[in-house]
Design a protein around this motif. Sequence first.
Motif, PDB file in Angstrom:
ATOM      1  N   ARG A 233     -87.725 -17.082 -29.309  1.00  0.00           N
ATOM      2  CA  ARG A 233     -87.751 -16.307 -30.558  1.00  0.00           C
ATOM      3  C   ARG A 233     -87.382 -14.853 -30.294  1.00  0.00           C
ATOM      4  NH1 ARG A 233     -92.102 -19.631 -32.097  1.00  0.00           N
ATOM      5  NH2 ARG A 233     -93.599 -18.227 -31.141  1.00  0.00           N
ATOM      6  N   GLY A 234     -87.872 -14.302 -29.181  1.00  0.00           N
ATOM      7  CA  GLY A 234     -87.562 -12.916 -28.838  1.00  0.00           C
ATOM      8  C   GLY A 234     -86.072 -12.718 -28.639  1.00  0.00           C
ATOM      9  N   LYS A 235     -85.424 -13.642 -27.918  1.00  0.00           N
ATOM     10  CA  LYS A 235     -83.982 -13.545 -27.712  1.00  0.00           C
ATOM     11  C   LYS A 235     -83.247 -13.722 -29.027  1.00  0.00           C
ATOM     12  CE  LYS A 235     -83.731 -14.910 -22.907  1.00  0.00           C
ATOM     13  NZ  LYS A 235     -83.266 -15.888 -21.940  1.00  0.00           N
ATOM     14  N   SER A 236     -83.716 -14.641 -29.836  1.00  0.00           N
ATOM     15  CA  SER A 236     -83.088 -14.882 -31.134  1.00  0.00           C
ATOM     16  C   SER A 236     -83.198 -13.648 -32.019  1.00  0.00           C
ATOM     17  CB  SER A 236     -83.757 -16.085 -31.795  1.00  0.00           C
ATOM     18  OG  SER A 236     -83.075 -16.447 -32.950  1.00  0.00           O
ATOM     19  N   ASP A 237     -84.369 -13.004 -32.023  1.00  0.00           N
ATOM     20  CA  ASP A 237     -84.564 -11.784 -32.810  1.00  0.00           C
ATOM     21  C   ASP A 237     -83.652 -10.664 -32.308  1.00  0.00           C
ATOM     22  OD1 ASP A 237     -86.504 -13.098 -34.239  1.00  0.00           O
ATOM     23  OD2 ASP A 237     -88.196 -12.115 -33.233  1.00  0.00           O
ATOM     24  N   GLN A 238     -83.457 -10.608 -30.998  1.00  0.00           N
ATOM     25  CA  GLN A 238     -82.663  -9.563 -30.378  1.00  0.00           C
ATOM     26  C   GLN A 238     -81.210  -9.603 -30.869  1.00  0.00           C
ATOM     27  OE1 GLN A 238     -83.093  -9.932 -26.172  1.00  0.00           O
ATOM     28  NE2 GLN A 238     -83.072  -7.742 -25.834  1.00  0.00           N
ATOM     29  N   ILE A 239     -80.681 -10.804 -31.093  1.00  0.00           N
ATOM     30  CA  ILE A 239     -79.278 -10.921 -31.489  1.00  0.00           C
ATOM     31  C   ILE A 239     -79.108 -11.292 -32.959  1.00  0.00           C
ATOM     32  CG2 ILE A 239     -78.488 -11.466 -29.159  1.00  0.00           C
ATOM     33  CD1 ILE A 239     -78.296 -14.407 -30.095  1.00  0.00           C
TER      34      ILE A 239
ATOM     35  N   GLN B 264     -78.611  -1.875 -28.558  1.00  0.00           N
ATOM     36  CA  GLN B 264     -79.181  -0.670 -27.952  1.00  0.00           C
ATOM     37  C   GLN B 264     -78.942  -0.637 -26.443  1.00  0.00           C
ATOM     38  OE1 GLN B 264     -83.256  -0.743 -29.274  1.00  0.00           O
ATOM     39  NE2 GLN B 264     -82.688  -0.152 -31.357  1.00  0.00           N
ATOM     40  N   LEU B 265     -77.669  -0.850 -26.070  1.00  0.00           N
ATOM     41  CA  LEU B 265     -77.273  -0.833 -24.669  1.00  0.00           C
ATOM     42  C   LEU B 265     -76.445   0.421 -24.417  1.00  0.00           C
ATOM     43  CD1 LEU B 265     -76.260  -4.584 -24.422  1.00  0.00           C
ATOM     44  CD2 LEU B 265     -78.365  -3.547 -23.560  1.00  0.00           C
ATOM     45  N   ASP B 266     -76.579   0.993 -23.229  1.00  0.00           N
ATOM     46  CA  ASP B 266     -75.947   2.271 -22.921  1.00  0.00           C
ATOM     47  C   ASP B 266     -74.508   2.166 -22.438  1.00  0.00           C
ATOM     48  OD1 ASP B 266     -78.248   3.697 -23.603  1.00  0.00           O
ATOM     49  OD2 ASP B 266     -79.087   3.435 -21.587  1.00  0.00           O
ATOM     50  N   SER B 267     -74.158   1.063 -21.780  1.00  0.00           N
ATOM     51  CA  SER B 267     -72.835   1.014 -21.161  1.00  0.00           C
ATOM     52  C   SER B 267     -72.229  -0.385 -21.261  1.00  0.00           C
ATOM     53  CB  SER B 267     -72.934   1.403 -19.684  1.00  0.00           C
ATOM     54  OG  SER B 267     -73.641   0.408 -18.967  1.00  0.00           O
ATOM     55  N   GLY B 268     -70.956  -0.465 -20.924  1.00  0.00           N
ATOM     56  CA  GLY B 268     -70.278  -1.763 -20.873  1.00  0.00           C
ATOM     57  C   GLY B 268     -70.895  -2.661 -19.816  1.00  0.00           C
ATOM     58  N   ARG B 269     -71.325  -2.059 -18.719  1.00  0.00           N
ATOM     59  CA  ARG B 269     -71.983  -2.827 -17.644  1.00  0.00           C
ATOM     60  C   ARG B 269     -73.295  -3.441 -18.159  1.00  0.00           C
ATOM     61  NH1 ARG B 269     -72.005   0.523 -12.775  1.00  0.00           N
ATOM     62  NH2 ARG B 269     -69.970  -0.393 -12.476  1.00  0.00           N
ATOM     63  N   ASP B 270     -74.046  -2.658 -18.954  1.00  0.00           N
ATOM     64  CA  ASP B 270     -75.284  -3.184 -19.550  1.00  0.00           C
ATOM     65  C   ASP B 270     -74.980  -4.341 -20.500  1.00  0.00           C
ATOM     66  OD1 ASP B 270     -76.795  -1.308 -18.188  1.00  0.00           O
ATOM     67  OD2 ASP B 270     -76.912   0.081 -19.895  1.00  0.00           O
ATOM     68  N   LEU B 271     -73.870  -4.240 -21.228  1.00  0.00           N
ATOM     69  CA  LEU B 271     -73.478  -5.302 -22.159  1.00  0.00           C
ATOM     70  C   LEU B 271     -73.154  -6.584 -21.389  1.00  0.00           C
ATOM     71  CD1 LEU B 271     -72.813  -6.247 -25.043  1.00  0.00           C
ATOM     72  CD2 LEU B 271     -70.501  -5.340 -24.706  1.00  0.00           C
ATOM     73  N   VAL B 272     -72.433  -6.452 -20.303  1.00  0.00           N
ATOM     74  CA  VAL B 272     -72.089  -7.616 -19.481  1.00  0.00           C
ATOM     75  C   VAL B 272     -73.364  -8.250 -18.917  1.00  0.00           C
ATOM     76  CG1 VAL B 272     -70.956  -8.367 -17.346  1.00  0.00           C
ATOM     77  CG2 VAL B 272     -69.773  -6.806 -18.912  1.00  0.00           C
ATOM     78  N   ARG B 273     -74.252  -7.430 -18.389  1.00  0.00           N
ATOM     79  CA  ARG B 273     -75.517  -7.926 -17.824  1.00  0.00           C
ATOM     80  C   ARG B 273     -76.333  -8.656 -18.897  1.00  0.00           C
ATOM     81  NH1 ARG B 273     -77.564  -3.263 -15.977  1.00  0.00           N
ATOM     82  NH2 ARG B 273     -76.197  -3.360 -14.188  1.00  0.00           N
ATOM     83  N   PHE B 274     -76.423  -8.060 -20.095  1.00  0.00           N
ATOM     84  CA  PHE B 274     -77.149  -8.672 -21.196  1.00  0.00           C
ATOM     85  C   PHE B 274     -76.540 -10.009 -21.574  1.00  0.00           C
ATOM     86  CE2 PHE B 274     -77.733  -9.569 -25.678  1.00  0.00           C
ATOM     87  CZ  PHE B 274     -79.089  -9.387 -25.863  1.00  0.00           C
ATOM     88  N   ALA B 275     -75.218 -10.052 -21.687  1.00  0.00           N
ATOM     89  CA  ALA B 275     -74.523 -11.280 -22.072  1.00  0.00           C
ATOM     90  C   ALA B 275     -74.767 -12.387 -21.059  1.00  0.00           C
ATOM     91  CB  ALA B 275     -73.027 -11.017 -22.227  1.00  0.00           C
ATOM     92  N   ILE B 276     -74.700 -12.045 -19.789  1.00  0.00           N
ATOM     93  CA  ILE B 276     -74.910 -13.056 -18.729  1.00  0.00           C
ATOM     94  C   ILE B 276     -76.343 -13.562 -18.763  1.00  0.00           C
ATOM     95  CG2 ILE B 276     -75.023 -13.394 -16.230  1.00  0.00           C
ATOM     96  CD1 ILE B 276     -72.552 -11.510 -16.070  1.00  0.00           C
ATOM     97  N   GLN B 277     -77.306 -12.671 -18.913  1.00  0.00           N
ATOM     98  CA  GLN B 277     -78.716 -13.080 -18.944  1.00  0.00           C
ATOM     99  C   GLN B 277     -79.000 -13.958 -20.155  1.00  0.00           C
ATOM    100  OE1 GLN B 277     -80.853  -9.367 -18.720  1.00  0.00           O
ATOM    101  NE2 GLN B 277     -80.805  -9.343 -16.497  1.00  0.00           N
ATOM    102  N   LEU B 278     -78.382 -13.639 -21.277  1.00  0.00           N
ATOM    103  CA  LEU B 278     -78.659 -14.367 -22.513  1.00  0.00           C
ATOM    104  C   LEU B 278     -77.880 -15.668 -22.611  1.00  0.00           C
ATOM    105  CD1 LEU B 278     -80.176 -14.174 -25.265  1.00  0.00           C
ATOM    106  CD2 LEU B 278     -78.041 -13.268 -26.193  1.00  0.00           C
ATOM    107  N   LEU B 279     -76.592 -15.632 -22.268  1.00  0.00           N
ATOM    108  CA  LEU B 279     -75.726 -16.768 -22.575  1.00  0.00           C
ATOM    109  C   LEU B 279     -74.985 -17.339 -21.390  1.00  0.00           C
ATOM    110  CD1 LEU B 279     -74.080 -15.121 -25.707  1.00  0.00           C
ATOM    111  CD2 LEU B 279     -75.850 -16.866 -25.723  1.00  0.00           C
ATOM    112  N   GLY B 280     -75.130 -16.727 -20.225  1.00  0.00           N
ATOM    113  CA  GLY B 280     -74.338 -17.157 -19.078  1.00  0.00           C
ATOM    114  C   GLY B 280     -74.614 -18.579 -18.656  1.00  0.00           C
ATOM    115  N   GLU B 281     -73.600 -19.177 -18.041  1.00  0.00           N
ATOM    116  CA  GLU B 281     -73.722 -20.545 -17.513  1.00  0.00           C
ATOM    117  C   GLU B 281     -74.687 -20.521 -16.343  1.00  0.00           C
ATOM    118  OE1 GLU B 281     -71.592 -23.299 -18.496  1.00  0.00           O
ATOM    119  OE2 GLU B 281     -71.018 -22.079 -20.187  1.00  0.00           O
ATOM    120  N   LYS B 282     -75.660 -21.410 -16.353  1.00  0.00           N
ATOM    121  CA  LYS B 282     -76.655 -21.470 -15.288  1.00  0.00           C
ATOM    122  C   LYS B 282     -76.169 -22.389 -14.188  1.00  0.00           C
ATOM    123  CE  LYS B 282     -79.943 -19.107 -17.467  1.00  0.00           C
ATOM    124  NZ  LYS B 282     -79.224 -18.221 -18.278  1.00  0.00           N
TER     125      LYS B 282
END
Length: 192
Positions: free
Chosen positions: A122-128, A174-192
């Motif tokens: 739910r927290g991840k869902s709320d985040q996006i 609420q991310l500061d940089s492109g690197r933060d966006l990539v990190r967020f995307a991988i943590q949230l949606l990346g292939e495990k």
Amino acid sequence: MGLYDEFHVCCEASDKDSALAAMAECEHDLAIVDISLNGGSGLNLIKTLRQNYRQLAILTLSMHDEALFAERALRAGANGYLMKQEGTEHILSAVRQVLDGNVYLSAGMLNRAAQQLMSNARGKSDQIAGITEREFEILHLIALGFGTRDIAEKLNRSTKTIEAHRANLKDKLQLDSGRDLVRFAIQLLGEK
């Protein structure tokens, strides 16, 4: 066949050193480890056993509150956690489950774990929740390792459009940089 005929107890140990010595003497399928050992922590023994005997089934049997210790035991390498006051049928069930390669937790701990997973989801869902479908698609492509130019080609859009979507994503998340966006995307949606 009696209740315990399917199991053979090889040895007992009261501390980490004697447990490790007993493990070296013969091949074991299962170690039942108490959190409290003479002169040390069962959690340390579990870590050592897991490092040295990767295939060994490890069941923690303890008087300590499972709400406090079960997760720590699993992180250390145990396959299950059981309170000492459980009845014989629960103990035998736990032993069988960990020997079969499964994780054993009490119904209460399973319920807590399920609630935690639901809360995290739910927290991840709320985040996006505030991002558009196109932004979500771009976030997913970022998680898969595609750069701005590649995403623009895949979606048949200009790189400026993709850059604008990336800027919107950083702002909404609420991310500061492109690197933060990539990190967020991988943590949230990346292939495990």
